[in-house]
Design an enzyme around this catalytic site. Structure first.
Site, short mmCIF file in Angstrom:
data_model
loop_
_atom_site.label_atom_id
_atom_site.label_comp_id
_atom_site.label_asym_id
_atom_site.label_seq_id
_atom_site.Cartn_x
_atom_site.Cartn_y
_atom_site.Cartn_z
N ARG A 1 0.85 -1.20 0.00
CA ARG A 1 0.00 0.00 0.00
C ARG A 1 0.89 1.24 0.00
O ARG A 1 1.73 1.40 0.86
CB ARG A 1 -0.89 -0.01 1.24
CG ARG A 1 -1.76 1.23 1.41
CD ARG A 1 -3.09 1.05 0.76
NE ARG A 1 -3.86 2.28 0.77
CZ ARG A 1 -4.83 2.55 1.64
NH1 ARG A 1 -5.15 1.68 2.56
NH2 ARG A 1 -5.50 3.68 1.56
N ARG B 1 -6.37 0.02 -4.16
CA ARG B 1 -5.34 -0.35 -3.21
C ARG B 1 -5.22 -1.85 -3.01
O ARG B 1 -6.22 -2.56 -3.09
CB ARG B 1 -5.56 0.35 -1.86
CG ARG B 1 -6.80 -0.02 -1.08
CD ARG B 1 -8.08 0.69 -1.51
NE ARG B 1 -8.00 2.14 -1.43
CZ ARG B 1 -8.33 2.83 -0.36
NH1 ARG B 1 -8.80 2.22 0.70
NH2 ARG B 1 -8.25 4.14 -0.37
N ASP C 1 -6.53 -2.36 2.42
CA ASP C 1 -6.97 -1.28 3.31
C ASP C 1 -7.41 -1.96 4.60
O ASP C 1 -8.19 -2.92 4.56
CB ASP C 1 -8.15 -0.54 2.65
CG ASP C 1 -8.62 0.65 3.47
OD1 ASP C 1 -7.79 1.26 4.17
OD2 ASP C 1 -9.82 0.97 3.38
N ASP D 1 -9.13 -1.10 8.15
CA ASP D 1 -9.81 -0.08 8.95
C ASP D 1 -10.34 -0.70 10.24
O ASP D 1 -10.89 -1.80 10.23
CB ASP D 1 -10.98 0.52 8.16
CG ASP D 1 -10.52 1.38 7.00
OD1 ASP D 1 -9.34 1.75 6.96
OD2 ASP D 1 -11.37 1.66 6.12
P1 ADP Z 1 -9.75 5.08 3.70
O1 ADP Z 1 -9.63 3.89 4.60
O2 ADP Z 1 -10.82 6.06 4.13
O3 ADP Z 1 -9.85 4.74 2.25
P2 ADP Z 1 -6.96 5.54 4.25
O4 ADP Z 1 -6.81 4.07 4.51
O5 ADP Z 1 -6.05 6.18 3.25
O6 ADP Z 1 -8.41 5.92 3.81
O7 ADP Z 1 -6.85 6.23 5.66
C1 ADP Z 1 -6.95 7.60 5.82
C2 ADP Z 1 -6.79 7.96 7.30
O8 ADP Z 1 -7.92 7.51 8.05
C3 ADP Z 1 -5.61 7.33 8.01
O9 ADP Z 1 -4.49 8.16 7.93
C4 ADP Z 1 -6.10 7.16 9.46
O10 ADP Z 1 -5.38 7.95 10.38
C5 ADP Z 1 -7.54 7.61 9.40
N1 ADP Z 1 -8.49 6.84 10.23
C6 ADP Z 1 -9.41 7.43 11.05
N2 ADP Z 1 -10.15 6.51 11.68
C7 ADP Z 1 -9.71 5.30 11.26
C8 ADP Z 1 -10.11 3.98 11.57
N3 ADP Z 1 -11.10 3.71 12.42
N4 ADP Z 1 -9.45 2.95 10.95
C9 ADP Z 1 -8.45 3.22 10.06
N5 ADP Z 1 -8.02 4.47 9.73
C10 ADP Z 1 -8.65 5.51 10.32
MG MG Z 2 -8.15 2.84 5.56
#
Ligand code: ADP
Ligand code: MG
Length: 169
Positions: free
Chosen positions: A85, A94, A97, A99
């Protein structure tokens, strides 16, 4: 003390299934974590992306975790980088990812991390695999059953790609 955490894995680039399996292996190997349940793999059209990449594969992993939310996010971001990534925050296709959907019943809203994840209730591709694991899950903030946030129409935007039980791990 441990918290129950739900991690949403997503991939729409490269060998998507391999990316999910590899991410899960890395998650299971983290210090302070124990995977307690894994959903099937679901497929859906990419939403809100800047490029027209392939469909997403998504899968939810439920874990018991001993450390802090920020520490979990640090570890998940290292796994993302190790799986190729390179495009954080860019809304491009990507390889992986990761989350944090929920971290126990904790409510956190900092620039670094928001839990419950801010789009959870709007995202069928997150709700469907989570509800497969825990159909009666109650949202820690709204106190309503998560299943109530999934309309029949939105449910159909997510299709079963591979049943976890039929998969070799
Ligand atoms: P997305 O998952 O929205 O596509 P990214 O993976 O690029 O975007 O992450 C963007 C930002 O989201 C990260 O830099 C991170 O700090 C933030 N973020 C906020 N809350 C969370 C969460 N619950 N899990 C993962 N990332 C998070
Ligand atoms: Mg993310």
């Amino acid at each position: 003390m441990t918290e129950l955490v739900y991690i949403l894995m997503g991939s729409n680039l490269g060998d998507r299934e391999h990316n999910l399996a590899s991410a899960m292996k890395h998650i299971g190997a983290l210090e302070g974590i124990e995977i307690v349940a894994v959903s099937s793999i679901y497929q859906s059209d990419p939403i809100g992306m800047k490029d027209s990449g392939p469909d997403f594969l998504n899968q939810v992993v439920k874990c018991e975790y001993q450390f802090l939310p920020s520490e979990l996010l640090d570890s998940l971001e290292k796994i993302e980088v190790s799986l190729g990534r390179t495009d954080k925050g860019s809304r491009l296709s990507r390889t992986i990812d990761l989350d944090v959907l929920l971290f126990g019943s904790q409510v956190i809203d900092t620039p670094r991390i928001t839990v419950p994840q801010k789009d959870l209730l709007k995202r069928p591709f997150a709700l469907v695999p989570l509800l497969q694991i825990d159909p009666d899950f109650v949202h820690p903030v709204t106190k309503k059953p998560l299943a109530g946030y999934l309309s029949a129409a939105s449910r159909h935007t997510v299709t079963l790609y591979k049943d976890y039980v039929s998969r070799e791990v």
